[in-house]
Each structure stands twice: as C-alpha cells, then as structure tokens.
Design a protein around this motif. Structure first.
Motif, PDB file in Angstrom:
ATOM      1  N   SER A   8       0.818  -1.212   0.000  1.00 48.47           N
ATOM      2  CA  SER A   8       0.000   0.000   0.000  1.00 48.47           C
ATOM      3  C   SER A   8       0.852   1.263   0.000  1.00 48.47           C
ATOM      4  O   SER A   8       1.917   1.321   0.611  1.00 48.47           O
ATOM      5  CB  SER A   8      -0.942   0.003   1.219  1.00 48.47           C
ATOM      6  N   ALA A  10      -0.270   5.041   0.996  1.00 51.83           N
ATOM      7  CA  ALA A  10      -1.493   5.437   1.702  1.00 51.83           C
ATOM      8  C   ALA A  10      -1.411   6.828   2.294  1.00 51.83           C
ATOM      9  O   ALA A  10      -0.326   7.409   2.450  1.00 51.83           O
ATOM     10  CB  ALA A  10      -1.742   4.435   2.837  1.00 51.83           C
ATOM     11  N   ASP A  12      -2.588   8.149   6.018  1.00 59.47           N
ATOM     12  CA  ASP A  12      -2.984   7.608   7.316  1.00 59.47           C
ATOM     13  C   ASP A  12      -3.488   8.727   8.235  1.00 59.47           C
ATOM     14  O   ASP A  12      -2.972   9.849   8.190  1.00 59.47           O
ATOM     15  CB  ASP A  12      -1.772   6.984   8.035  1.00 59.47           C
ATOM     16  N   GLY A  27       1.568   3.860   4.436  1.00 56.84           N
ATOM     17  CA  GLY A  27       1.436   2.718   3.533  1.00 56.84           C
ATOM     18  C   GLY A  27       2.607   1.758   3.689  1.00 56.84           C
ATOM     19  O   GLY A  27       3.742   2.188   3.881  1.00 56.84           O
ATOM     20  N   TYR A  31       6.709   2.892   3.494  1.00 56.96           N
ATOM     21  CA  TYR A  31       7.700   2.717   4.563  1.00 56.96           C
ATOM     22  C   TYR A  31       8.800   1.748   4.118  1.00 56.96           C
ATOM     23  O   TYR A  31       9.987   1.986   4.336  1.00 56.96           O
ATOM     24  CB  TYR A  31       7.033   2.170   5.834  1.00 56.96           C
ATOM     25  N   TRP A  80      -5.947   4.643   5.782  1.00 61.13           N
ATOM     26  CA  TRP A  80      -6.035   3.835   7.009  1.00 61.13           C
ATOM     27  C   TRP A  80      -6.072   4.771   8.204  1.00 61.13           C
ATOM     28  O   TRP A  80      -5.331   5.748   8.244  1.00 61.13           O
ATOM     29  CB  TRP A  80      -4.813   2.910   7.109  1.00 61.13           C
ATOM     30  N   ASN A 122       2.392  -5.678   3.075  1.00 62.26           N
ATOM     31  CA  ASN A 122       1.016  -5.865   3.498  1.00 62.26           C
ATOM     32  C   ASN A 122       0.013  -5.231   2.523  1.00 62.26           C
ATOM     33  O   ASN A 122      -0.032  -4.009   2.362  1.00 62.26           O
ATOM     34  CB  ASN A 122       0.886  -5.223   4.892  1.00 62.26           C
ATOM     35  N   MET A 146      -1.438  -8.892   7.639  1.00 58.76           N
ATOM     36  CA  MET A 146      -2.022  -8.458   8.906  1.00 58.76           C
ATOM     37  C   MET A 146      -3.400  -9.078   9.099  1.00 58.76           C
ATOM     38  O   MET A 146      -3.943  -9.706   8.194  1.00 58.76           O
ATOM     39  CB  MET A 146      -2.080  -6.928   8.987  1.00 58.76           C
ATOM     40  N   PHE A 148      -6.367  -8.032   9.142  1.00 57.56           N
ATOM     41  CA  PHE A 148      -7.389  -7.630   8.165  1.00 57.56           C
ATOM     42  C   PHE A 148      -7.472  -8.664   7.031  1.00 57.56           C
ATOM     43  O   PHE A 148      -8.552  -9.029   6.583  1.00 57.56           O
ATOM     44  CB  PHE A 148      -6.997  -6.252   7.620  1.00 57.56           C
ATOM     45  N   TRP A 149      -6.318  -9.150   6.581  1.00 60.96           N
ATOM     46  CA  TRP A 149      -6.269 -10.104   5.457  1.00 60.96           C
ATOM     47  C   TRP A 149      -6.342 -11.543   5.950  1.00 60.96           C
ATOM     48  O   TRP A 149      -6.883 -12.406   5.261  1.00 60.96           O
ATOM     49  CB  TRP A 149      -4.995  -9.885   4.631  1.00 60.96           C
ATOM     50  N   GLY A 232       4.290   1.894  10.953  1.00 63.66           N
ATOM     51  CA  GLY A 232       5.357   1.644   9.984  1.00 63.66           C
ATOM     52  C   GLY A 232       6.548   0.911  10.560  1.00 63.66           C
ATOM     53  O   GLY A 232       7.485   0.579   9.830  1.00 63.66           O
ATOM     54  N   GLY A 234       6.796  -2.154  11.541  1.00 68.64           N
ATOM     55  CA  GLY A 234       6.925  -3.472  10.900  1.00 68.64           C
ATOM     56  C   GLY A 234       7.438  -3.354   9.470  1.00 68.64           C
ATOM     57  O   GLY A 234       8.285  -4.138   9.026  1.00 68.64           O
ATOM     58  N   ASP A 235       6.957  -2.374   8.750  1.00 70.75           N
ATOM     59  CA  ASP A 235       7.358  -2.207   7.348  1.00 70.75           C
ATOM     60  C   ASP A 235       8.791  -1.714   7.235  1.00 70.75           C
ATOM     61  O   ASP A 235       9.510  -2.070   6.304  1.00 70.75           O
ATOM     62  CB  ASP A 235       6.426  -1.214   6.644  1.00 70.75           C
TER      63      ASP A 235
HETATM   64  P1  AMP Z   1       2.945  -1.302  10.238  1.00 72.43           P
HETATM   65  O1  AMP Z   1       4.365  -1.440   9.797  1.00 72.43           O
HETATM   66  O2  AMP Z   1       2.307  -2.622  10.463  1.00 72.43           O
HETATM   67  O3  AMP Z   1       2.759  -0.325  11.336  1.00 72.43           O
HETATM   68  O4  AMP Z   1       2.172  -0.722   8.955  1.00 72.43           O
HETATM   69  C1  AMP Z   1       1.536   0.520   8.938  1.00 72.43           C
HETATM   70  C2  AMP Z   1       1.064   0.874   7.550  1.00 72.43           C
HETATM   71  O5  AMP Z   1       0.252  -0.173   7.002  1.00 72.43           O
HETATM   72  C3  AMP Z   1       0.210   2.132   7.561  1.00 72.43           C
HETATM   73  O6  AMP Z   1       0.932   3.191   6.990  1.00 72.43           O
HETATM   74  C4  AMP Z   1      -1.040   1.774   6.759  1.00 72.43           C
HETATM   75  O7  AMP Z   1      -1.313   2.675   5.714  1.00 72.43           O
HETATM   76  C5  AMP Z   1      -0.772   0.385   6.209  1.00 72.43           C
HETATM   77  N1  AMP Z   1      -1.940  -0.493   6.310  1.00 72.43           N
HETATM   78  C6  AMP Z   1      -2.828  -0.582   7.350  1.00 72.43           C
HETATM   79  N2  AMP Z   1      -3.776  -1.497   7.094  1.00 72.43           N
HETATM   80  C7  AMP Z   1      -3.475  -2.039   5.877  1.00 72.43           C
HETATM   81  C8  AMP Z   1      -4.068  -3.048   5.061  1.00 72.43           C
HETATM   82  N3  AMP Z   1      -5.186  -3.698   5.431  1.00 72.43           N
HETATM   83  N4  AMP Z   1      -3.474  -3.340   3.878  1.00 72.43           N
HETATM   84  C9  AMP Z   1      -2.358  -2.678   3.501  1.00 72.43           C
HETATM   85  N5  AMP Z   1      -1.766  -1.728   4.210  1.00 72.43           N
HETATM   86  C10 AMP Z   1      -2.293  -1.395   5.383  1.00 72.43           C
END
Ligand code: AMP
Length: 300
Positions: A8, A10, A12, A27, A31, A80, A122, A146, A148-149, A232, A234-235
């Motif tokens: 993604s 995105a 946020d 997104g 990240y 998101w 993700n 994640m 959601f999926w 972000g 995790g990303d």
């Molecule tokens: P994280 O590294 O897990 O904190 O990822 C955060 C990012 O994941 C945020 O910037 C969101 O835009 C993105 N995000 C949140 N939910 C989803 C999803 N269902 N699918 C893809 N990207 C997502």
C-alpha cells in the motif's frame, strides 16, 4: 541486486498518546521502499488516487525509488486510520478504505519481472499472488500481512504461504493464523504446516522471534525511552531486513542475522516521529552508529 515491492501507498490518520495526525503519508510499500532504499535499488508497484500529492511522489523519487510501477487512478488514495494506546505495541484499526486498491490489477513493467528479491508488503493477498505469478524466478520471496487479510482473505493467503522464503507477521497475527496462543508454538506451527521456510514474528518493543531451518533465533528491539508513533515499524523493519539481505547476497545464516539487526535499527528510527518524518531526515551515518551501538548492546 535489487528489490521489487508491492504494497500500500497510503494516507494515514493516526492517534497516539503524543498527538494526532490527519492524512499523513503512510502505507506498507512507502515505509518499506524508503527504508530499503538505504541498502539497495528498489522498484515499487502500487496504485494511488489523483489526490496523491506531488511532494510525496517527489520524496520517494528523491530516495531513488523507481516509480515506473506506481499507477495513478481517478479516485482516492488508500486510507487507514488507527490508534495506539498504553504500551503502543499494537495498532487498533479504526477504519480501512481501500479506495483505488479495490479495482487495482498489477501489470508489471517487463524489466521488473527478473528482479531477484520480491517483497510482498502488506496488501490484499490476491494482489500479492498476482505479482508473484508475473515474476520469473525471484531468489528471495518475502511477505508481510495483517489480521485484516488473515480474517478477510485467508484462502488466498494460505495459497501464497508455501511459495514464500520468509513470512513476517506480528504476534497477534501469528496466533490468529495458527490458532495457537503460545507465540513460539505459533511460529513453529506456521512454518511446519503452512509452508514458509522462515517465519519472523514481530513483537513490538520485545523485538523479533525467528523460526527457521536452524531452529529459533531472537533479537531484542533497539532500546528507546520515547516512542512517538509506532506506525510503519513493521514495514521499516522489513525494509532494513530485506534491504540488507539483498545487499549482502550470500543468503547464509550470519547474513540473515545481520539483516535482522539492520531491520531492528531501521524500525527504531521510524517510531521516533509521526509518519515518515524521522526517515525524511535520516542520515546514513546515524544508521551506521546505531547499528554499531545495537551490536555492542546485544553482545553476550
Ligand atoms: P505497520 O508497519 O504494520 O505499522 O504498517 C503501517 C502501515 O500499514 C500504515 O501506513 C497503513 O497505511 C498500512 N496499512 C494498514 N492497514 C493495511 C491493510 N489492510 N493493507 C495494507 N496496508 C495497510
């Protein structure tokens, strides 16, 4: 060596105990690619709406990310909203709007198909499969997902897992995917029964637990006294980790562990500010210094 990422891009809206930010750049692929660009060449496949700001595109271009696969469609960019409370180890999703991602079908530019490292950040696992199917034969395929999926597109995810070298997911996701409550057991069950060669479980401030062919391996998070926004983490862990793996290219256990350390260090920068603000001012020397400090701090 180089990396292809789909995920993604995105806007946020985020709330943490340190403040609120509306419609800031985010997104999984944003990240990831920003972080991986410190280590290797990165090409990005995603879709944005016609509301995507020129300055955000320019930021990614400025990091050297190849945007030939970033499509613009009429409509709104993925949005998101989430909230972090307490120890901030887990995001509470308030709203997910796929917007232009709802109808996106990736068509990889020819030059992308032979890229050696593929990161499926993700996003909808059906989309992740469509990208993987168009690749010739990546040397490394890694994927993040994640809840959601896991809850919404479980069948597509299960189809994807046996084709992965590395699966990254957080503790709650590992439990939900495996049906196990113990994190160690969850990681082992995912590896043994669902197919990925290595499972990397992200545990927020407690670091990561890896289950691979050589057994278990753990790495603590970089110690930080103040975390402003964990979005972000995790990303960016994935960006540093996959970026360093790709740059090193040896694929042995020592290189894998060094890559985990780089991922940990990159994630520690992201959480020091909202959105990608800390990454926007991150210098290579800071990465080198923090990497050395992390190694010194984890030596036993
Ligand atoms: P994280 O590294 O897990 O904190 O990822 C955060 C990012 O994941 C945020 O910037 C969101 O835009 C993105 N995000 C949140 N939910 C989803 C999803 N269902 N699918 C893809 N990207 C997502």
């Amino acid at each position: 060596m180089s990396i292809l990422v789909v995920g993604s891009v995105a806007y946020d809206s985020v709330e943490t105990p340190f403040g609120v930010r509306e419609r800031v750049l985010g997104g999984s692929a944003t990240y990831f690619s920003t972080c991986a660009s410190y280590f290797s060449d990165v090409s990005l496949v995603a879709v944005v709406g016609d509301d995507f700001a020129r300055q955000d595109r320019r930021f990614l271009e400025g990091r050297g990310v190849d945007l030939a696969g970033l499509v613009t469609e009429k409509g709104e960019t993925f949005h998101w909203s989430g909230r972090y409370q307490g120890d901030m180890n887990e995001a509470e999703t308030l709203d997910t709007r796929l917007n232009v991602f709802e109808t996106f079908t990736p068509d990889l530019p020819e030059a992308y198909r032979s890229i050696s490292t593929l990161f499926l950040a993700n996003i909808d696992p059906e989309l992740q499969l469509q990208v993987l199917d168009q690749m010739e034969k990546p040397a490394v395929t890694a994927c993040d997902t994640m809840n959601f999926w896991i809850e919404g597109k479980r069948d597509a995810l299960l189809e994807l897992l046996p084709r992965l070298d590395i699966l990254l997911l957080n503790e709650a996701e590992a439990r939900s995917l495996s049906g196990e409550t113990n994190t160690v057991r969850a990681a082992r069950v995912i590896r043994d029964t669902l197919g990925p060669r290595r499972v990397v479980v992200k545990r927020g401030e407690f670091g990561v637990l890896v289950c691979g062919p050589d057994g278990f391996f753990g790495a603590p998070a970089f110690p930080l006294e103040t975390v402003i926004d964990p979005t972000g983490a995790g990303d960016t862990f994935a960006g540093g980790f996959i970026g360093a793996l790709d740059r090193d290219g040896t694929g042995d256990e020592a290189s894998f562990r060094r890559a985990v350390a780089y991922g940990t260090v990159m994630a520690s920068f992201t959480v020091e500010d909202f959105s990608l603000d800390r990454l926007k001012r991150l210098e290579q020397t800071e990465i080198d210094q923090r990497f050395a400090a992390y190694l010194a701090g984890t030596r036993i």
